[in-house]
Scaffold this active site. Structure first.
Site, PDB file in Angstrom:
ATOM      1  N   ASP A 192      -4.361  -5.940   5.206  1.00 14.71           N
ATOM      2  CA  ASP A 192      -5.391  -6.768   5.837  1.00 14.71           C
ATOM      3  C   ASP A 192      -5.290  -8.229   5.399  1.00 14.71           C
ATOM      4  OD1 ASP A 192      -6.593  -4.772   7.373  1.00 14.71           O
ATOM      5  OD2 ASP A 192      -7.636  -3.984   5.615  1.00 14.71           O
ATOM      6  N   LYS A 229     -13.837   2.574  16.212  1.00 11.32           N
ATOM      7  CA  LYS A 229     -12.616   1.762  16.077  1.00 11.32           C
ATOM      8  C   LYS A 229     -11.926   1.601  17.428  1.00 11.32           C
ATOM      9  CE  LYS A 229     -10.921   1.494  12.185  1.00 11.32           C
ATOM     10  NZ  LYS A 229     -10.406   1.819  10.872  1.00 11.32           N
ATOM     11  N   LYS A 252       8.816 -17.549  -9.422  1.00 15.08           N
ATOM     12  CA  LYS A 252       8.046 -16.469 -10.043  1.00 15.08           C
ATOM     13  C   LYS A 252       6.859 -17.073 -10.812  1.00 15.08           C
ATOM     14  CE  LYS A 252       8.385 -12.684 -13.243  1.00 15.08           C
ATOM     15  NZ  LYS A 252       9.116 -12.106 -14.354  1.00 15.08           N
ATOM     16  N   ASP A 268      -4.351  -8.834  13.332  1.00 17.31           N
ATOM     17  CA  ASP A 268      -4.519  -7.410  13.644  1.00 17.31           C
ATOM     18  C   ASP A 268      -3.570  -7.097  14.807  1.00 17.31           C
ATOM     19  OD1 ASP A 268      -5.401  -4.929  14.788  1.00 17.31           O
ATOM     20  OD2 ASP A 268      -7.234  -5.145  13.611  1.00 17.31           O
ATOM     21  N   ASN A 327       0.856  -1.195   0.000  1.00 13.09           N
ATOM     22  CA  ASN A 327       0.000   0.000   0.000  1.00 13.09           C
ATOM     23  C   ASN A 327       0.886   1.236   0.000  1.00 13.09           C
ATOM     24  OD1 ASN A 327       0.391   0.998   2.864  1.00 13.09           O
ATOM     25  ND2 ASN A 327      -0.334  -1.067   3.287  1.00 13.09           N
TER      26      ASN A 327
HETATM   27  O1  C5P Z   1      -8.698  -1.678  10.942  1.00 10.24           O
HETATM   28  P1  C5P Z   1      -7.874  -0.522  10.480  1.00 10.24           P
HETATM   29  O2  C5P Z   1      -6.778  -0.939   9.546  1.00 10.24           O
HETATM   30  O3  C5P Z   1      -8.651   0.635   9.949  1.00 10.24           O
HETATM   31  O4  C5P Z   1      -7.218   0.012  11.832  1.00 10.24           O
HETATM   32  C1  C5P Z   1      -6.179   0.924  11.849  1.00 10.24           C
HETATM   33  C2  C5P Z   1      -5.350   0.720  13.071  1.00 10.24           C
HETATM   34  O5  C5P Z   1      -5.123  -0.656  13.328  1.00 10.24           O
HETATM   35  C3  C5P Z   1      -3.959   1.313  12.925  1.00 10.24           C
HETATM   36  O6  C5P Z   1      -3.516   1.725  14.192  1.00 10.24           O
HETATM   37  C4  C5P Z   1      -3.140   0.137  12.397  1.00 10.24           C
HETATM   38  O7  C5P Z   1      -1.777   0.275  12.696  1.00 10.24           O
HETATM   39  C5  C5P Z   1      -3.765  -1.020  13.160  1.00 10.24           C
HETATM   40  N1  C5P Z   1      -3.745  -2.294  12.440  1.00 10.24           N
HETATM   41  C6  C5P Z   1      -2.892  -3.298  12.884  1.00 10.24           C
HETATM   42  N2  C5P Z   1      -2.904  -4.526  12.265  1.00 10.24           N
HETATM   43  C7  C5P Z   1      -3.734  -4.756  11.229  1.00 10.24           C
HETATM   44  C8  C5P Z   1      -4.611  -3.741  10.772  1.00 10.24           C
HETATM   45  C9  C5P Z   1      -4.579  -2.528  11.406  1.00 10.24           C
HETATM   46  O8  C5P Z   1      -2.119  -3.076  13.818  1.00 10.24           O
HETATM   47  N3  C5P Z   1      -3.721  -5.940  10.648  1.00 10.24           N
END
Ligand code: C5P
Length: 420
Positions: free
Chosen positions: A292, A354, A302, A321, A224
């Site tokens: 995600d 959140k 490859k 997460d 990203n």
């Molecule tokens: O769910 P989302 O990506 O919107 O949440 C953002 C927050 O969650 C940020 O603080 C990001 O660093 C953290 N995050 C994480 N691990 C993930 C997804 C998000 O630590 N897999």
């Protein structure tokens, strides 16, 4: 509050020296008393007369001037201030400070002072990134010198990169934050004792920053556009306040920040491992844009185009997460867990939701709608959400990412001062 504070402004040489005039004016407009030392090289860029006009005081420059010594010795000069601010600070003066040289009035005063010192470096990007400057900055950070990070942009020499003097408004904001933190810590006089400059000394911090790269095969990945600028700035700001800081960084094009231990991680799973290995800490700031999803299976070779030209199917698996995992880490849970919420609408409401969903203590919610140029840009407009109630949300003006980081680090310091 800068009002009634005495600031000794040291102006060293360099094209950015002209900005010290504006800085002196702004500090005085905020109510500070400003007295200036102008180095010999600095005097090639601004005249003592203009600096005297803008500080409203005599400008000091010559260590051996008998008049100066009889009116005010360099020891008194360096002590009759609440803060010594070196802006712009050249590579040369930073090196002299790191090594304790006292070759002129400015360096002698810096060596003789018992007051907190802040520096706003300004130099060519190669000089800033040079191992010698890195080492000098690490030495100064370890001595509680507060660094106002240089900005990224085009320089007078035509090169681009980090090394431009921070904006005058950011320097003023850093000075203001410094005095506010000192006041919040309850120090009767913020300039006595070292704790005002390093309120997070003895605290452990972990910060995530940047994107993740989730491999599809040995050459391709899902990534990203996160630049890591905000997370890196936060790690640097926590370290400047004295926290023992580990930055777990995804793949970014930024130099490792000064005074911080950096662990490089590629994928979400690597990042989670690195963060978990660092626990327990006092504060965790999860600013990375963690992917995600990852490919359920990573091809060992490859992936080739097929003869029938059908594209390959890529099956995805959900990534851990990290923020939610840290917030649910039981007896290893940091005392303060801070997450980010990048939203495009209903920013505050989404941020509050959140905060609850992830189980973290604070959320820094920012608007990343198209047109805000937050991704990759140098500025950010954020809301700091510290609880479910309306009065627990602070909305900050549009600020540079460095200024957002400095404010967040100050808020962390104040939190620990209130709940030690
Ligand atoms: O769910 P989302 O990506 O919107 O949440 C953002 C927050 O969650 C940020 O603080 C990001 O660093 C953290 N995050 C994480 N691990 C993930 C997804 C998000 O630590 N897999």
């Amino acid at each position: 509050m800068i009002e009634n504070r005495r600031i000794l402004l040291v102006v060293s040489g360099g094209i950015a020296a002209y900005k010290s005039l504006d800085l002196a004016r702004e500090l005085r407009r905020h109510g500070a008393t400003v007295r200036a030392i102008l180095t010999e090289a600095g005097a090639r860029f601004v005249t003592p007369l203009s600096l005297a006009a803008l500080t409203g005081d005599k400008v000091y420059g010559d260590l051996f001037s008998l008049t100066d010594e009889s009116e005010m010795g360099h020891i008194r000069l360096s002590r009759e201030a609440d803060l010594v601010l070196v802006a712009p600070a050249t590579a040369d003066i930073l090196a002299k400070m790191a090594h304790g040289l006292a070759t002129d009035l400015a360096t002698t005063a810096l060596l003789a002072t018992d007051k907190p010192v802040m520096v706003a470096p300004a130099m060519n990007v190669r000089m800033w990134e040079h191992a010698a400057t890195r080492a000098n900055m690490a030495t100064l950070a370890a001595r509680d010198v507060t660094v106002i990070a240089p900005a990224v942009g085009e320089m007078a020499c035509g090169e681009e990169g980090e090394g431009r003097l921070a904006d005058v408004s950011d320097i003023v904001a850093a000075v203001e934050d410094f005095f506010d933190t000192a006041a919040a810590l309850g120090a009767a006089n913020p300039t006595e004792g070292g704790s005002a400059a390093a309120p997070l000394r003895g605290r452990r911090a972990v910060v995530t920053s940047g994107p993740t790269h989730e491999p599809l095969d040995p050459v391709r990945f899902i990534g990203n556009r996160s630049s890591g600028k905000q997370g890196h700035a936060i790690a640097a700001a926590l370290a400047r306040l004295g926290a023992d800081t580990v930055l777990v960084s995804g793949p970014v094009a930024l130099p490792d920040p000064v005074g911080v231990s950096v662990v490089h991680a590629e994928t979400a799973e690597d990042m989670l491992r690195a963060v978990s290995a660092r626990l327990p800490v006092d504060v965790a700031v999860m600013a990375a844009a963690v992917g995600d999803w990852r490919a359920r299976e990573v091809a060992s070779h490859k992936i080739k185009k097929r003869t029938d030209r059908t594209p390959p199917r890529i099956e995805l698996a959900e990534n851990p997460d990290i923020l939610a995992a840290v917030a649910a880490a039981g007896n290893k849970r940091p005392r303060l867990v801070i997450g980010f919420a990048a939203e495009t609408e209903d920013v505050i409401a989404q941020g509050r939701a959140k905060r609850a969903a992830k189980g973290c203590d604070w959320i820094v919610a920012n608007d990343v709608s198209p047109g805000t140029s937050v991704f990759g840009g140098d500025e950010n407009t954020v809301h700091l959400i510290r609880g479910a109630d309306e009065d627990q949300t602070e909305s900050w003006p549009r600020l540079s990412k460095d200024a957002v980081a400095a404010r967040l680090a100050d808020a962390v310091a104040r939190h620990f001062a209130a709940v030690p």
